[in-house]
Enzyme design. Structure first.
Site, PDB file in Angstrom:
ATOM      1  N   HIS A  21       2.550  -3.710   6.946  1.00 42.95           N
ATOM      2  CA  HIS A  21       1.606  -2.625   6.451  1.00 42.95           C
ATOM      3  C   HIS A  21       1.588  -1.608   7.653  1.00 42.95           C
ATOM      4  O   HIS A  21       2.113  -1.827   8.787  1.00 42.95           O
ATOM      5  CB  HIS A  21       0.008  -3.057   6.317  1.00 42.95           C
ATOM      6  CG  HIS A  21      -0.201  -4.025   5.259  1.00 42.95           C
ATOM      7  ND1 HIS A  21      -0.702  -3.584   4.178  1.00 42.95           N
ATOM      8  CD2 HIS A  21       0.314  -5.238   4.926  1.00 42.95           C
ATOM      9  CE1 HIS A  21      -0.861  -4.502   3.175  1.00 42.95           C
ATOM     10  NE2 HIS A  21       0.062  -5.461   3.691  1.00 42.95           N
ATOM     11  N   ARG A  43      -3.327   4.670  -1.831  1.00 42.37           N
ATOM     12  CA  ARG A  43      -3.001   3.157  -1.380  1.00 42.37           C
ATOM     13  C   ARG A  43      -2.587   2.189  -2.585  1.00 42.37           C
ATOM     14  O   ARG A  43      -1.954   1.310  -2.238  1.00 42.37           O
ATOM     15  CB  ARG A  43      -4.496   2.952  -0.909  1.00 42.37           C
ATOM     16  CG  ARG A  43      -4.566   1.298  -0.506  1.00 42.37           C
ATOM     17  CD  ARG A  43      -6.199   1.118   0.039  1.00 42.37           C
ATOM     18  NE  ARG A  43      -6.383  -0.365   0.136  1.00 42.37           N
ATOM     19  CZ  ARG A  43      -6.386  -1.007   1.026  1.00 42.37           C
ATOM     20  NH1 ARG A  43      -5.874  -0.236   2.371  1.00 42.37           N
ATOM     21  NH2 ARG A  43      -6.701  -2.275   1.268  1.00 42.37           N
ATOM     22  N   HIS A  98       0.835  -1.236  -0.004  1.00 41.37           N
ATOM     23  CA  HIS A  98      -0.089   0.030   0.266  1.00 41.37           C
ATOM     24  C   HIS A  98       1.029   1.265  -0.115  1.00 41.37           C
ATOM     25  O   HIS A  98       1.802   1.455   0.877  1.00 41.37           O
ATOM     26  CB  HIS A  98      -0.925  -0.043   1.250  1.00 41.37           C
ATOM     27  CG  HIS A  98      -1.935  -1.114   1.125  1.00 41.37           C
ATOM     28  ND1 HIS A  98      -2.447  -1.716   1.994  1.00 41.37           N
ATOM     29  CD2 HIS A  98      -2.511  -1.563  -0.121  1.00 41.37           C
ATOM     30  CE1 HIS A  98      -3.408  -2.645   1.706  1.00 41.37           C
ATOM     31  NE2 HIS A  98      -3.442  -2.465   0.513  1.00 41.37           N
ATOM     32  N   GLU A 136       2.032   3.569   2.934  1.00 39.91           N
ATOM     33  CA  GLU A 136       2.229   2.943   4.358  1.00 39.91           C
ATOM     34  C   GLU A 136       3.721   3.166   4.237  1.00 39.91           C
ATOM     35  O   GLU A 136       4.790   2.028   4.452  1.00 39.91           O
ATOM     36  CB  GLU A 136       1.733   1.795   4.352  1.00 39.91           C
ATOM     37  CG  GLU A 136       0.239   1.784   4.409  1.00 39.91           C
ATOM     38  CD  GLU A 136      -0.534   0.446   4.311  1.00 39.91           C
ATOM     39  OE1 GLU A 136       0.323  -0.669   4.426  1.00 39.91           O
ATOM     40  OE2 GLU A 136      -1.881   0.346   4.282  1.00 39.91           O
TER      41      GLU A 136
HETATM   42  C1  CXA Z   1      -5.197  -6.763   6.406  1.00 34.69           C
HETATM   43  C2  CXA Z   1      -4.052  -7.277   5.678  1.00 34.69           C
HETATM   44  C3  CXA Z   1      -4.059  -8.724   5.423  1.00 34.69           C
HETATM   45  C4  CXA Z   1      -5.160  -9.630   5.632  1.00 34.69           C
HETATM   46  C5  CXA Z   1      -6.035  -8.734   6.101  1.00 34.69           C
HETATM   47  C6  CXA Z   1      -6.292  -7.587   6.584  1.00 34.69           C
HETATM   48  C7  CXA Z   1      -5.373  -5.340   6.619  1.00 34.69           C
HETATM   49  C8  CXA Z   1      -5.004  -4.645   5.535  1.00 34.69           C
HETATM   50  C9  CXA Z   1      -5.783  -4.576   4.308  1.00 34.69           C
HETATM   51  O1  CXA Z   1      -7.164  -4.367   4.427  1.00 34.69           O
HETATM   52  O2  CXA Z   1      -5.179  -4.807   3.309  1.00 34.69           O
HETATM   53  N1  CXA Z   1      -5.288  -3.247   6.202  1.00 34.69           N
HETATM   54  S1  CXA Z   1      -4.422  -1.923   5.618  1.00 34.69           S
HETATM   55  N2  CXA Z   1      -2.961  -1.817   5.809  1.00 34.69           N
HETATM   56  O3  CXA Z   1      -5.003  -0.645   6.544  1.00 34.69           O
HETATM   57  O4  CXA Z   1      -4.980  -1.755   4.187  1.00 34.69           O
HETATM   58 ZN    ZN Z   2      -1.716  -1.857   4.030  1.00 37.95          ZN
END
Ligand code: CXA
Ligand code: ZN
Ligand code: CA
Ligand code: CA
Length: 441
Positions: free
Chosen positions: A316, A241, A181, A184
């Site tokens: 992340h 993102r 993302h 991040e």
């Molecule tokens: C996430 C990451 C991996 C598996 C399930 C959930 C959280 C992540 C996402 O939604 O991809 N959160 S984030 N970094 O805010 O995007």
């Molecule tokens: Zn993320």
């Protein structure tokens, strides 16, 4: 990188007037546009497409959060009875029309002199320079290779760290991926921390020396260099993102790389089929070049029919969580994930979280996701794959843009967890005492 507050300030007047215009249009005006409504300028369109954060109240269960995620929102924070999401203006209006209660949150995008500038975070170019410097300084311990290109043709780099780095030795391999993302940025600093810590302590810290003598570590410092650069290149944050791949038939740009992996892709309401969504899964699995590059790299680590990589963390921000598969189902066990697998995932996840103070849980305890790297790496490649959501826990502490002053503390906070994953990479089942069953030669 030094981003000059002056640069941000210079655009403030224009941005503020656009915001006033957009606010004046309001939701009623949107519902029945006045015939003399001003034509959208490039500038107001850019502002409308700049995602921002909203608090959505009245949601308390994974099912309720999944319903919101299914509507295409990216959920940034989960609280007892509310969440924080990122959405652009039109998506926010769509969610309101569905009956959700959205309150706009203040953001680093606003002209707040106390908000963090991306100063002190490495640009992608600076990140590659740091990698090159590490290779030059420790040629027997570090190597780097371009494993493929992003949509815009930027090299995606994998760094290898091990004794006899030039030789593919028969040692358990560990993978760390970062920055799927774009916004991040702290995760890229995490990669540089790991690189610096492992290389500077090799030969003096006995634990690190032993681990690098018996493991091969792969770091991919940025899975999404185009998005990372786009997020900061203007001098102010864009809250971006996704990647920067255009979508045919839409003016909306980008695919959410962490919904684009080829396992149960798009199966379960954990991603969106709309190009404008923050969680757009792309037109097909591995449609994003960045996903293909990393998936091909992982597939390339199968030697004599055996995947060499045994354990993985995808970094992340934010929320301070340790997450494990599956994301596509609420069930603890599912095809390809037995009770022993689930127990091992949980035991190592909890043990790592004990070292950094994060909250450990199966990722679907938050909300359903499909097409994530964790589900693919586990189901398709048999790799124990975690997500770490780093600092902070809330938008009040900077959200995706914490001040650079926290970088050292918040990257070194994961030192023990990273070493623990490396330690267990010879047999993750060892953590539930099942090495005889799963890991004897
Ligand atoms: C996430 C990451 C991996 C598996 C399930 C959930 C959280 C992540 C996402 O939604 O991809 N959160 S984030 N970094 O805010 O995007
Ligand atoms: Zn993320
Ligand atoms: Ca080695
Ligand atoms: Ca090897």
């Amino acid at each position: 990188m030094r981003l000059i507050p002056r640069g941000r300030r210079a655009t403030t007047a224009a941005a503020a007037s656009t915001l006033v215009l957009a606010l004046a249009l309001g939701s009623q005006a949107m519902a029945s546009p006045a015939p003399d409504a001003p034509t959208e300028t490039a500038e107001s369109s850019a502002a409308a497409q700049t995602p921002r954060q909203y608090q959505v109240s009245g949601l308390s269960s994974p099912e309720e959060r999944t319903e919101l995620a299914r509507a295409g929102a990216a959920i940034d924070e989960v609280h007892g009875d509310s969440v924080v999401i990122t959405a652009d203006r039109s998506e926010a209006e769509r969610l309101r029309a569905l009956g959700y209660e959205l309150a706009e949150l203040p953001s680093a995008l606003d002209d707040d002199p106390t908000a963090a500038a991306p100063a002190d975070y490495h640009t992608y170019e600076e990140t590659l320079a740091a990698v090159d410097a590490a290779v030059a300084e420790h040629p027997d311990l570090v190597s780097s290779q371009v494993i493929g290109e992003s949509y815009q043709g930027t090299g995606i780099v994998a760094v290898k760290i091990s004794d006899n780095v030039g030789v593919d030795e028969d040692e358990p391999e560990v993978l760390f991926t970062h920055n799927q993302h774009a916004r991040e940025h702290l995760t890229v600093e995490m990669a540089l921390y790991t690189l610096e810590e492992l290389t500077s302590q090799y030969g003096s810290d006995p634990e690190i020396t032993e681990l690098l003598d018996t493991r091969e570590v792969w770091l991919i410092p940025s899975a999404n260099p185009d998005g990372k650069t786009y997020d900061t290149e203007s001098g102010s944050f864009r809250n971006w993102r996704k990647n920067r791949q255009p979508n045919s038939g839409s003016s909306a740009v980008g695919t959410d790389l962490n919904r684009n992996w080829d396992y149960e892709w798009g199966c379960c309401g954990g991603s969106s089929g709309s190009p404008g969504s923050e969680t757009y899964r792309g037109p097909s699995p591995e449609s994003a070049p960045e996903t293909v590059v990393i998936a091909d790299f992982v597939r390339g680590r199968v030697v004599d029919g055996e995947q060499q990589i045994t354990a993985h963390i995808d970094f992340h921000t934010y929320s301070e969580l340790v997450l494990w598969p599956y994301g596509f189902t609420y069930d603890e066990t599912a095809p390809g994930l037995t009770q022993d697998d689930a127990d091992a995932f949980e035991a190592l996840g909890v043990a790592m979280a004990d070292t950094n103070g994060y909250t450990p849980q199966q990722s679907s305890d938050l909300y359903i996701t499909d097409g994530t790297i964790n589900d693919w790496l586990w189901a398709d490649q048999g790799i124990f794959s975690y997500t770490f959501e780093m600092y902070p826990t809330s938008s009040l502490e900077g959200g995706f843009y914490p001040p650079g002053s926290v970088i050292d503390r918040e990257t070194s906070r994961n030192r023990e967890a990273v070493l623990m994953l490396m330690e267990y990479a010879d047999c993750v089942y060892r953590i539930i005492g099942a090495e005889a069953e799963y890991c004897s030669a």
